[in-house]
Design a protein around this motif. Sequence first.
Motif, PDB file in Angstrom:
ATOM      1  N   LEU A  33      -0.531  60.340  -2.955  1.00  0.00           N
ATOM      2  CA  LEU A  33      -1.763  60.903  -3.014  1.00  0.00           C
ATOM      3  C   LEU A  33      -2.031  61.838  -1.773  1.00  0.00           C
ATOM      4  O   LEU A  33      -1.797  61.714  -0.659  1.00  0.00           O
ATOM      5  CB  LEU A  33      -2.760  59.716  -2.946  1.00  0.00           C
ATOM      6  CG  LEU A  33      -2.586  58.665  -3.971  1.00  0.00           C
ATOM      7  CD1 LEU A  33      -3.554  57.593  -3.772  1.00  0.00           C
ATOM      8  CD2 LEU A  33      -2.645  59.324  -5.360  1.00  0.00           C
ATOM      9  N   PRO A  34      -2.668  62.934  -2.282  1.00  0.00           N
ATOM     10  CA  PRO A  34      -3.131  63.993  -1.023  1.00  0.00           C
ATOM     11  C   PRO A  34      -3.921  63.372  -0.150  1.00  0.00           C
ATOM     12  O   PRO A  34      -4.812  62.421  -0.235  1.00  0.00           O
ATOM     13  CB  PRO A  34      -3.917  64.839  -1.886  1.00  0.00           C
ATOM     14  CG  PRO A  34      -3.743  64.792  -3.182  1.00  0.00           C
ATOM     15  CD  PRO A  34      -3.300  63.283  -3.748  1.00  0.00           C
ATOM     16  N   TRP A  35      -3.641  63.322   0.966  1.00  0.00           N
ATOM     17  CA  TRP A  35      -4.294  62.833   2.407  1.00  0.00           C
ATOM     18  C   TRP A  35      -4.414  61.438   2.362  1.00  0.00           C
ATOM     19  O   TRP A  35      -5.236  60.688   3.067  1.00  0.00           O
ATOM     20  CB  TRP A  35      -5.780  63.436   2.372  1.00  0.00           C
ATOM     21  CG  TRP A  35      -6.017  64.811   2.945  1.00  0.00           C
ATOM     22  CD1 TRP A  35      -6.043  65.996   2.102  1.00  0.00           C
ATOM     23  CD2 TRP A  35      -6.025  65.319   4.312  1.00  0.00           C
ATOM     24  NE1 TRP A  35      -6.238  67.122   3.062  1.00  0.00           N
ATOM     25  CE2 TRP A  35      -6.075  66.579   4.372  1.00  0.00           C
ATOM     26  CE3 TRP A  35      -5.529  64.521   5.394  1.00  0.00           C
ATOM     27  CZ2 TRP A  35      -6.042  67.579   5.517  1.00  0.00           C
ATOM     28  CZ3 TRP A  35      -5.385  65.612   6.805  1.00  0.00           C
ATOM     29  CH2 TRP A  35      -5.742  66.774   6.760  1.00  0.00           C
ATOM     30  N   LEU A  36      -3.093  61.068   1.706  1.00  0.00           N
ATOM     31  CA  LEU A  36      -2.861  59.354   2.084  1.00  0.00           C
ATOM     32  C   LEU A  36      -2.825  59.141   3.305  1.00  0.00           C
ATOM     33  O   LEU A  36      -3.620  58.003   3.958  1.00  0.00           O
ATOM     34  CB  LEU A  36      -1.811  59.068   1.221  1.00  0.00           C
ATOM     35  CG  LEU A  36      -1.541  57.366   1.279  1.00  0.00           C
ATOM     36  CD1 LEU A  36      -1.095  57.080  -0.087  1.00  0.00           C
ATOM     37  CD2 LEU A  36      -0.171  57.289   2.064  1.00  0.00           C
TER      38      LEU A  36
ATOM     39  N   TYR B  39      -0.372  71.297  11.864  1.00  0.00           N
ATOM     40  CA  TYR B  39      -1.368  71.167  10.849  1.00  0.00           C
ATOM     41  C   TYR B  39      -0.946  70.273   9.958  1.00  0.00           C
ATOM     42  O   TYR B  39      -1.741  69.197   9.338  1.00  0.00           O
ATOM     43  CB  TYR B  39      -1.729  72.557  10.174  1.00  0.00           C
ATOM     44  CG  TYR B  39      -2.846  73.267  10.873  1.00  0.00           C
ATOM     45  CD1 TYR B  39      -4.043  73.647  10.110  1.00  0.00           C
ATOM     46  CD2 TYR B  39      -3.006  73.583  12.223  1.00  0.00           C
ATOM     47  CE1 TYR B  39      -5.059  74.291  10.701  1.00  0.00           C
ATOM     48  CE2 TYR B  39      -3.734  74.269  12.631  1.00  0.00           C
ATOM     49  CZ  TYR B  39      -5.071  74.739  11.970  1.00  0.00           C
ATOM     50  OH  TYR B  39      -6.014  75.462  12.675  1.00  0.00           O
ATOM     51  N   TYR B  40       0.444  70.000   9.509  1.00  0.00           N
ATOM     52  CA  TYR B  40       0.796  69.237   8.540  1.00  0.00           C
ATOM     53  C   TYR B  40       0.730  67.820   8.815  1.00  0.00           C
ATOM     54  O   TYR B  40       0.759  66.770   8.124  1.00  0.00           O
ATOM     55  CB  TYR B  40       2.016  69.691   7.753  1.00  0.00           C
ATOM     56  CG  TYR B  40       1.842  70.727   7.365  1.00  0.00           C
ATOM     57  CD1 TYR B  40       1.387  70.836   5.744  1.00  0.00           C
ATOM     58  CD2 TYR B  40       2.510  72.172   7.490  1.00  0.00           C
ATOM     59  CE1 TYR B  40       1.095  72.178   5.213  1.00  0.00           C
ATOM     60  CE2 TYR B  40       2.323  73.148   7.066  1.00  0.00           C
ATOM     61  CZ  TYR B  40       1.836  73.290   5.748  1.00  0.00           C
ATOM     62  OH  TYR B  40       1.591  74.543   5.039  1.00  0.00           O
ATOM     63  N   GLU B  41       0.926  67.383  10.036  1.00  0.00           N
ATOM     64  CA  GLU B  41       0.566  66.141  10.688  1.00  0.00           C
ATOM     65  C   GLU B  41      -0.767  65.705  11.061  1.00  0.00           C
ATOM     66  O   GLU B  41      -0.805  64.580  11.599  1.00  0.00           O
ATOM     67  CB  GLU B  41       1.534  65.984  12.107  1.00  0.00           C
ATOM     68  CG  GLU B  41       3.030  66.455  12.034  1.00  0.00           C
ATOM     69  CD  GLU B  41       3.718  66.517  13.306  1.00  0.00           C
ATOM     70  OE1 GLU B  41       3.183  66.390  14.229  1.00  0.00           O
ATOM     71  OE2 GLU B  41       4.966  66.538  13.258  1.00  0.00           O
ATOM     72  N   LEU B  42      -1.875  66.406  10.934  1.00  0.00           N
ATOM     73  CA  LEU B  42      -2.999  66.014  11.028  1.00  0.00           C
ATOM     74  C   LEU B  42      -3.553  64.871  10.138  1.00  0.00           C
ATOM     75  O   LEU B  42      -3.361  65.013   8.873  1.00  0.00           O
ATOM     76  CB  LEU B  42      -3.982  67.372  10.634  1.00  0.00           C
ATOM     77  CG  LEU B  42      -5.550  66.997  10.834  1.00  0.00           C
ATOM     78  CD1 LEU B  42      -6.067  66.734  12.106  1.00  0.00           C
ATOM     79  CD2 LEU B  42      -6.290  68.212  10.176  1.00  0.00           C
ATOM     80  N   THR B  43      -3.887  63.793  10.611  1.00  0.00           N
ATOM     81  CA  THR B  43      -4.207  62.651   9.910  1.00  0.00           C
ATOM     82  C   THR B  43      -5.815  62.753   9.353  1.00  0.00           C
ATOM     83  O   THR B  43      -6.445  63.473   9.830  1.00  0.00           O
ATOM     84  CB  THR B  43      -3.961  61.298  10.882  1.00  0.00           C
ATOM     85  OG1 THR B  43      -4.832  61.478  11.814  1.00  0.00           O
ATOM     86  CG2 THR B  43      -2.705  61.205  11.335  1.00  0.00           C
ATOM     87  N   VAL B  44      -5.834  62.042   8.435  1.00  0.00           N
ATOM     88  CA  VAL B  44      -7.166  61.940   7.722  1.00  0.00           C
ATOM     89  C   VAL B  44      -8.477  61.272   8.820  1.00  0.00           C
ATOM     90  O   VAL B  44      -9.330  61.900   8.986  1.00  0.00           O
ATOM     91  CB  VAL B  44      -7.242  61.051   6.425  1.00  0.00           C
ATOM     92  CG1 VAL B  44      -7.085  59.676   6.575  1.00  0.00           C
ATOM     93  CG2 VAL B  44      -8.492  61.315   5.590  1.00  0.00           C
ATOM     94  N   GLU B  45      -7.780  60.587   9.744  1.00  0.00           N
ATOM     95  CA  GLU B  45      -8.679  59.819  10.465  1.00  0.00           C
ATOM     96  C   GLU B  45      -9.288  61.034  11.680  1.00  0.00           C
ATOM     97  O   GLU B  45     -10.238  61.054  12.124  1.00  0.00           O
ATOM     98  CB  GLU B  45      -8.111  58.657  11.384  1.00  0.00           C
ATOM     99  CG  GLU B  45      -7.997  57.465  10.643  1.00  0.00           C
ATOM    100  CD  GLU B  45      -6.606  57.575   9.665  1.00  0.00           C
ATOM    101  OE1 GLU B  45      -6.483  56.671   8.871  1.00  0.00           O
ATOM    102  OE2 GLU B  45      -5.830  58.533   9.777  1.00  0.00           O
TER     103      GLU B  45
END
Length: 442
Positions: free
Chosen positions: A391-394, A231-237
């Motif tokens: 920044l969050p979700w950078l 989960y922590y490696e989930l990218t914003v894309e």
Amino acid sequence: MNTLFPQSTQLLSRSHYPVVVVGGGQAGLSTSYFLQQNGIEHIVFEKNRVAHSWRADRWDTFCLVTPNWQCRLPGFPYPGDDPQGFMLKDQIVDYVEAFARRIAPPIVEGVAVSHVTRGASGRLEVTTSAGHFTTDHIVVATGGYDIPIVPAYAERLPSHIQQIHSVNYRNPESLPPGEVLVVGSGQSGVQIMEDLHLAGRKVHLCVGPAPRSPRVYRGREATEWLMDMGYYELTVERHPLGEKAREKTNHYMTGRDGGHEIDLRRFAREGVRLYGSLANIQGATLEFLPDLSRNLDDADEVYVSIRKDIDKYIAAQGIDAPVEPEFEKLWAPGVDPLSLDCEAAGITSIVWAIGFRPDYRWIELPSFDGRGNPKYQRGVSPVPGLYFLGLPWLHTWGSGRFLGVADDARHLAEVIAGRLAAAETGETAEAGAATLPQAAVA
């Protein structure tokens, strides 16, 4: 000002650096670490002291929401003997300061950056409280928590009702006697509510749409399950919401007293008064949206969905883990309250915990959208030489945390190193640079 690194005359005697880093928190320090690893000359400007926001902008009982094992600054993982615990405010400051001492960054504390623009030479012009500098690359690692948000209608409240933002809250004793209204149910709001409640104060809470998370589930910290599940490696894309994920409020829970989840329904049973989102103020009367039931249900839905995702992972991996009973609602509001008379309720203070907005007005470069938010892809701006970090979700869910800042800082340092090397050889290709979609630079 007591500083870890007294201002260096030698650092300030130069007027040009290949890289300028703005901000001496964990993001700026991590950037400095990797710039040093790449042999890149730079200077870090910190307007206060290293770890200032942790030291000065948190309440007395503040602690991390994520376990200490997630503190993984580059080359400096959590050094203590309680990896499953949650560092208190002073311990967080000690950790960041210890990291700074370890890496010995070229930092100047007590120097504020007030203006950045593009000069006639093509270089970036940086105006600071210690003089004028030029640079080829600037990394903005100041975070996005610049301006505390307080709605305009707050001015309508009677002057004898004390109002403060969460950034200025310190402890229950700092508020006047009487009942307290906390506006906002994100991480800060619910933790301040609990702080007041445990101190015996009568608390009212405006519940917004923030989601909540399990703390321990099926015999293990939920964050450990989520880490294993990627989960922590989930990218914003790859996030279902895409760029809008950056606007979502973090899941609320707490690390207090060893860590536990926060079920607002339980607090309601213990006497905390819950309301929906605050919509307006007329004198001493507060008006609420009829969304309390929906907001509680939505938070529980996210909570249950996380448990279900963990269940699926356990089943798929064949893991032997204890089974827990199904989730049950402990309390329901019945009819959502739509108004509250502060005078009649005895409310003497209000804590606004509805977040912050960024302030990048000091950067005079075309890298922001109509709302003032920076445009970037993994921190790389469409404006050459401009970068953002911390920044969050950078880039991923972990980007705004101690867990993920190192990976993002490493990436930016590699991009900068590639661009500096290309500039020296006269190449036009930018090694390692991110390519923004055309829509992002429009």
